[in-house]
Design an enzyme around this catalytic site. Sequence first.
Site, PDB file in Angstrom:
ATOM      1  CE  LYS A 312      -4.280  -1.735   1.959  1.00 18.82           C
ATOM      2  NZ  LYS A 312      -5.230  -1.718   3.053  1.00 18.82           N
ATOM      3  CG  ASP A 349      -8.722   0.442   3.133  1.00 17.79           C
ATOM      4  OD1 ASP A 349      -9.577  -0.241   2.561  1.00 17.79           O
ATOM      5  OD2 ASP A 349      -7.517   0.138   3.197  1.00 17.79           O
TER       6      ASP A 349
HETATM    7  P1  NAP Z   1      -0.317  -3.322   8.867  1.00 18.86           P
HETATM    8  O1  NAP Z   1      -0.010  -2.055   8.183  1.00 18.86           O
HETATM    9  O2  NAP Z   1       0.653  -4.450   8.790  1.00 18.86           O
HETATM   10  O3  NAP Z   1      -0.568  -2.965  10.430  1.00 18.86           O
HETATM   11  C1  NAP Z   1      -0.800  -3.959  11.388  1.00 18.86           C
HETATM   12  C2  NAP Z   1      -1.078  -3.320  12.742  1.00 18.86           C
HETATM   13  O4  NAP Z   1      -1.404  -4.356  13.650  1.00 18.86           O
HETATM   14  C3  NAP Z   1       0.122  -2.589  13.305  1.00 18.86           C
HETATM   15  O5  NAP Z   1      -0.353  -1.539  14.104  1.00 18.86           O
HETATM   16  C4  NAP Z   1       0.777  -3.657  14.190  1.00 18.86           C
HETATM   17  O6  NAP Z   1       1.476  -3.138  15.280  1.00 18.86           O
HETATM   18  C5  NAP Z   1      -0.428  -4.379  14.717  1.00 18.86           C
HETATM   19  N1  NAP Z   1      -0.088  -5.763  15.039  1.00 18.86           N
HETATM   20  C6  NAP Z   1       0.298  -6.724  14.164  1.00 18.86           C
HETATM   21  N2  NAP Z   1       0.517  -7.856  14.815  1.00 18.86           N
HETATM   22  C7  NAP Z   1       0.290  -7.608  16.129  1.00 18.86           C
HETATM   23  C8  NAP Z   1       0.357  -8.393  17.300  1.00 18.86           C
HETATM   24  N3  NAP Z   1       0.710  -9.668  17.259  1.00 18.86           N
HETATM   25  N4  NAP Z   1       0.024  -7.818  18.478  1.00 18.86           N
HETATM   26  C9  NAP Z   1      -0.330  -6.521  18.530  1.00 18.86           C
HETATM   27  N5  NAP Z   1      -0.395  -5.716  17.466  1.00 18.86           N
HETATM   28  C10 NAP Z   1      -0.102  -6.263  16.269  1.00 18.86           C
HETATM   29  O7  NAP Z   1      -1.690  -3.939   8.376  1.00 18.86           O
HETATM   30  P2  NAP Z   1      -3.003  -3.111   7.925  1.00 18.86           P
HETATM   31  O8  NAP Z   1      -2.983  -2.846   6.474  1.00 18.86           O
HETATM   32  O9  NAP Z   1      -3.192  -1.961   8.843  1.00 18.86           O
HETATM   33  O10 NAP Z   1      -4.143  -4.210   8.185  1.00 18.86           O
HETATM   34  C11 NAP Z   1      -4.432  -4.624   9.504  1.00 18.86           C
HETATM   35  C12 NAP Z   1      -5.743  -5.398   9.533  1.00 18.86           C
HETATM   36  O11 NAP Z   1      -6.817  -4.540   9.149  1.00 18.86           O
HETATM   37  C13 NAP Z   1      -5.786  -6.555   8.546  1.00 18.86           C
HETATM   38  O12 NAP Z   1      -5.322  -7.702   9.185  1.00 18.86           O
HETATM   39  C14 NAP Z   1      -7.253  -6.654   8.166  1.00 18.86           C
HETATM   40  O13 NAP Z   1      -7.914  -7.623   8.931  1.00 18.86           O
HETATM   41  C15 NAP Z   1      -7.818  -5.289   8.522  1.00 18.86           C
HETATM   42  N6  NAP Z   1      -8.287  -4.612   7.279  1.00 18.86           N
HETATM   43  C16 NAP Z   1      -9.580  -4.772   6.928  1.00 18.86           C
HETATM   44  C17 NAP Z   1     -10.069  -4.173   5.793  1.00 18.86           C
HETATM   45  C18 NAP Z   1     -11.512  -4.347   5.391  1.00 18.86           C
HETATM   46  O14 NAP Z   1     -11.859  -4.009   4.251  1.00 18.86           O
HETATM   47  N7  NAP Z   1     -12.376  -4.822   6.263  1.00 18.86           N
HETATM   48  C19 NAP Z   1      -9.228  -3.376   4.983  1.00 18.86           C
HETATM   49  C20 NAP Z   1      -7.890  -3.225   5.383  1.00 18.86           C
HETATM   50  C21 NAP Z   1      -7.425  -3.851   6.546  1.00 18.86           C
HETATM   51  P3  NAP Z   1       3.015  -2.660  15.177  1.00 18.86           P
HETATM   52  O15 NAP Z   1       2.960  -1.230  14.708  1.00 18.86           O
HETATM   53  O16 NAP Z   1       3.546  -2.833  16.537  1.00 18.86           O
HETATM   54  O17 NAP Z   1       3.678  -3.593  14.168  1.00 18.86           O
END
Ligand code: NAP
Length: 526
Positions: A312, A349
């Site tokens: 992204k 989003d």
């Molecule tokens: P990302 O950029 O990789 O961010 C992941 C976030 O989750 C970061 O803040 C990370 O914390 C935290 N995290 C990851 N593993 C963790 C753990 N084990 N314990 C605590 N915190 C943890 O991913 P993203 O693009 O934001 O997406 C995250 C989630 O949003 C996806 O898994 C998805 O389910 C959801 N999503 C849904 C939609 C939808 O259309 N419904 C669209 C986009 C995303 P750190 O900063 O410490 O690494």
Amino acid sequence: MSRNPKNGASLICVCCHHASAEAVLADKELRRVAGRERFLVELRLDLLQDLTDAALDRLLDRFAGQALVTCRHPAEGGGRADLSDEQRVHWLCRAAARGTERGPAAIDFELRSRSLLPKLRESVSALRADQRPAVVVSFHDFQRVPDNLETVRREAEEAGADIVKIAVSPRDTADGLPLLKLVTTPGRRPLIGLAMGECGSWSRFLAPRFSAPWTYARLEGTCGTAPGQPSWRELEELYRFFEQRPTWPVYGVLGNPIAHSLSPLFHNTALRECRLPGVYLPFRINGDPVVFIQSFADALNLRGLSVTIPHKERVLAACDGHSPAVSAIGAANTLTRNATGSWSAENTDADAATDALEEKLGGPDSLRGKTILLLGAGGAGKALGFGLTQRGAKLLIANRTRSRAQEVADAVGGTVFGFEELPKAFAGINVSAVVNTTPLGMHPKVEASPLSAEQIPAGAVVFDTIYNPLRTKLLNLAQERGCPTLDGTAMFVGQGLKQFELWTGQRPSSKRMAELIREALARRAE
Ligand code: NAP
């Protein structure tokens, strides 16, 4: 429509993995699709452990006129190391000599076995020209994409191919560029160019665009005979294989992993329901998405791309224009190609998630002045942070890495906490909603939750952006505490609808699209 592979329209060739002729004959699905126009059945003789002349005759009786007969050499993925060249050629010649009415529509012969081709020609010499099966001269590389594909094509043509088949193995989608160049450059004979594996699915879905005589598909619920084969039903119904035209725009989603993305289901259904030309593909991008965009955009007529983890942020380097949301968030989930060929970036989003929560809280303007606990500060967290504050909400932000939460707070405002400080951090504050943007609770780690029951603020709406599974542990805990809940479907559907509208100017029914996604997720959970 014709099943004659020399006639032009692309066919679907269904493959099966059975180890015995009896199992092939007993397969009801194979029989059902084989009875249809525009379908071929590949009989992989090298996979049949019990093959005899009599069994071969029975197979050809059953699939007369629509079989592709292959007896793959062991060095090119053949299933039987014990088969001699003589035995392989014997079966192929026996099949070919029956002619297309009583026997196969086509016979596959590897380029490496070209010295044996005169025997095949001899076996059909007594047949009328229009009764002779098409000869496919094939080449497979299961390791890489060799750089001499033009030479391979020429050699196959010179060996006497009616149809050339070239199958290669890209490690990344962009590695398939030499194959893309080959299939978009006319040769002397029709060409089936296949990039095997998940990084080559474009070569199968778009076979009609490249005038391939056919592409290979698996039976439903089987793994097929080569990595990356789609099922015949997916090809026909979702990817509208028989309707595709070379002028159709191509859309897709860039990500890694990508196999389980629901975006192809969503957008291909939307295109069909809105009666629009176009096809939407999954592109697995292991390397740099910018390289892929720059090398594939023209040849595939790419018009719009969805972008998911982990690309992204990187995709912004391929874009000339960014929306205000993208500039604030630093990440895009939607790229649109303009008439001049340049790309512009949008983040749908943010609005989609904010719309969903606003509606749950009571409709337009219901976020103004409310306090929202935002969990996570990655791409989705930043998008939500931007969207929520744009509509007047105040943020409490908790993230594993505090510095990233601080970045969001610096950009859009908010107070930062560590998870360990919850629930003390919101004591005395009326928290209207909790939004989880971490992957905690997502398949396959469904037992995880970012908050324990006691950490969920009483009475708050709990919104989990995860949609796989629909009911996460966090939502179950919230429900047990009597909190209203919202799953990730509305956000997924909302961001997809906004993408679709940006690309096509049209908007399919959101109710219908939400049902589609819920049904697909329920099927997966079975
Ligand atoms: P990302 O950029 O990789 O961010 C992941 C976030 O989750 C970061 O803040 C990370 O914390 C935290 N995290 C990851 N593993 C963790 C753990 N084990 N314990 C605590 N915190 C943890 O991913 P993203 O693009 O934001 O997406 C995250 C989630 O949003 C996806 O898994 C998805 O389910 C959801 N999503 C849904 C939609 C939808 O259309 N419904 C669209 C986009 C995303 P750190 O900063 O410490 O690494």
